[in-house]
Enzyme design. Sequence first.
Site, mmCIF file in Angstrom:
data_model
loop_
_atom_site.group_PDB
_atom_site.id
_atom_site.type_symbol
_atom_site.label_atom_id
_atom_site.label_comp_id
_atom_site.label_asym_id
_atom_site.label_seq_id
_atom_site.Cartn_x
_atom_site.Cartn_y
_atom_site.Cartn_z
ATOM 1 N N SER A 1 74.194 51.441 47.551
ATOM 2 C CA SER A 1 73.225 51.014 46.540
ATOM 3 C C SER A 1 73.469 51.692 45.193
ATOM 4 O O SER A 1 74.077 52.753 45.107
ATOM 5 C CB SER A 1 71.803 51.347 47.002
ATOM 6 O OG SER A 1 71.559 50.822 48.272
HETATM 7 N N1 SAH Z 1 71.737 53.062 52.560
HETATM 8 C C1 SAH Z 1 73.082 52.604 52.383
HETATM 9 C C2 SAH Z 1 73.107 51.169 51.880
HETATM 10 C C3 SAH Z 1 73.934 50.340 52.787
HETATM 11 S S1 SAH Z 1 73.775 48.603 52.637
HETATM 12 C C4 SAH Z 1 73.886 53.532 51.501
HETATM 13 O O1 SAH Z 1 73.315 54.490 50.947
HETATM 14 O O2 SAH Z 1 75.108 53.366 51.396
HETATM 15 C C5 SAH Z 1 72.720 48.219 53.998
HETATM 16 C C6 SAH Z 1 73.224 48.542 55.366
HETATM 17 O O3 SAH Z 1 72.277 48.028 56.304
HETATM 18 C C7 SAH Z 1 74.559 47.904 55.727
HETATM 19 O O4 SAH Z 1 75.469 48.893 56.083
HETATM 20 C C8 SAH Z 1 74.234 47.001 56.913
HETATM 21 O O5 SAH Z 1 75.249 46.945 57.887
HETATM 22 C C9 SAH Z 1 72.987 47.658 57.457
HETATM 23 N N2 SAH Z 1 72.146 46.787 58.281
HETATM 24 C C10 SAH Z 1 71.833 45.478 58.085
HETATM 25 N N3 SAH Z 1 71.042 45.032 59.078
HETATM 26 C C11 SAH Z 1 70.834 46.079 59.921
HETATM 27 C C12 SAH Z 1 70.100 46.247 61.130
HETATM 28 N N4 SAH Z 1 69.409 45.245 61.697
HETATM 29 N N5 SAH Z 1 70.124 47.460 61.713
HETATM 30 C C13 SAH Z 1 70.820 48.489 61.188
HETATM 31 N N6 SAH Z 1 71.528 48.394 60.044
HETATM 32 C C14 SAH Z 1 71.528 47.209 59.406
#
Ligand code: SAH
Length: 228
Positions: free
Chosen positions: A73
């Site tokens: 993000s």
């Molecule tokens: N917080 C992260 C942002 C990653 S983007 C950072 O600081 O880098 C969002 C993430 O949510 C992705 O890696 C995606 O794979 C994950 N995601 C999406 N659906 C999900 C679910 N049902 N359970 C766990 N993770 C999930």
Amino acid sequence: MSDQGPMSEEGGDGGIDQEKIELVMSLRRQGIRDKKVLSALERIPRELFIAGTFRKQAYEDHALPIECGQTISQPFIVAYMTEQLHVGERMKVLEVGTGSGYQAAVLSRLCRRVYTVERYRTLLRDAVKRFEALHLHNITAKVADGYSGWHEQQPFDRIIVTAAAPSVPMTLVAQLKVGGIMVLPVAAPGGRGEQHLVRIERTEEGVTREELMPVRFVPLVEGVARES
Ligand code: SAH
């Protein structure tokens, strides 16, 4: 606690320090006031959460691609969501969507323990390596479907979801303490990709809901990912 200096692959490089200072100043100008949040962002080396050619852009204020088609993000959004959570140092926080691990690392400087779940094994493995390299020992991470939260560790003081759900997942609300806060992006009805950051507070009577601002996140997808 040691400073971030020795951990940085570009340790001693004044350029990166300067870029970091400028980013934090820009977050302040954009309205982030919480000093603890700003200092947590200052202390976590974002460049270690980004691979390859994008690393050069670590201190620019935008989201960047990571493995598995996901994104780390935008720093402003990380700072804003963290500020909106009002995290206290004795709190237990759940994050859904570990991704690179950056948001979890920032949270880990502000609370007692972070539990974080990710549906991609590859992403989780890399994030855990980063937590270890940075000696962030108060983060517990697992591969799981975040829609189910983390039943064994509930209830949580705070929950942050970093992928957009079509509606507020009630399983997660149920894992929040009374008085607890959850911040998450929710897709707007009508499905043209619009999303809003929503702040939920669990009260004795139920929940209160407040829309904060329009955002753009990758979708929250059900189930653990199948990887080759
Ligand atoms: N917080 C992260 C942002 C990653 S983007 C950072 O600081 O880098 C969002 C993430 O949510 C992705 O890696 C995606 O794979 C994950 N995601 C999406 N659906 C999900 C679910 N049902 N359970 C766990 N993770 C999930």
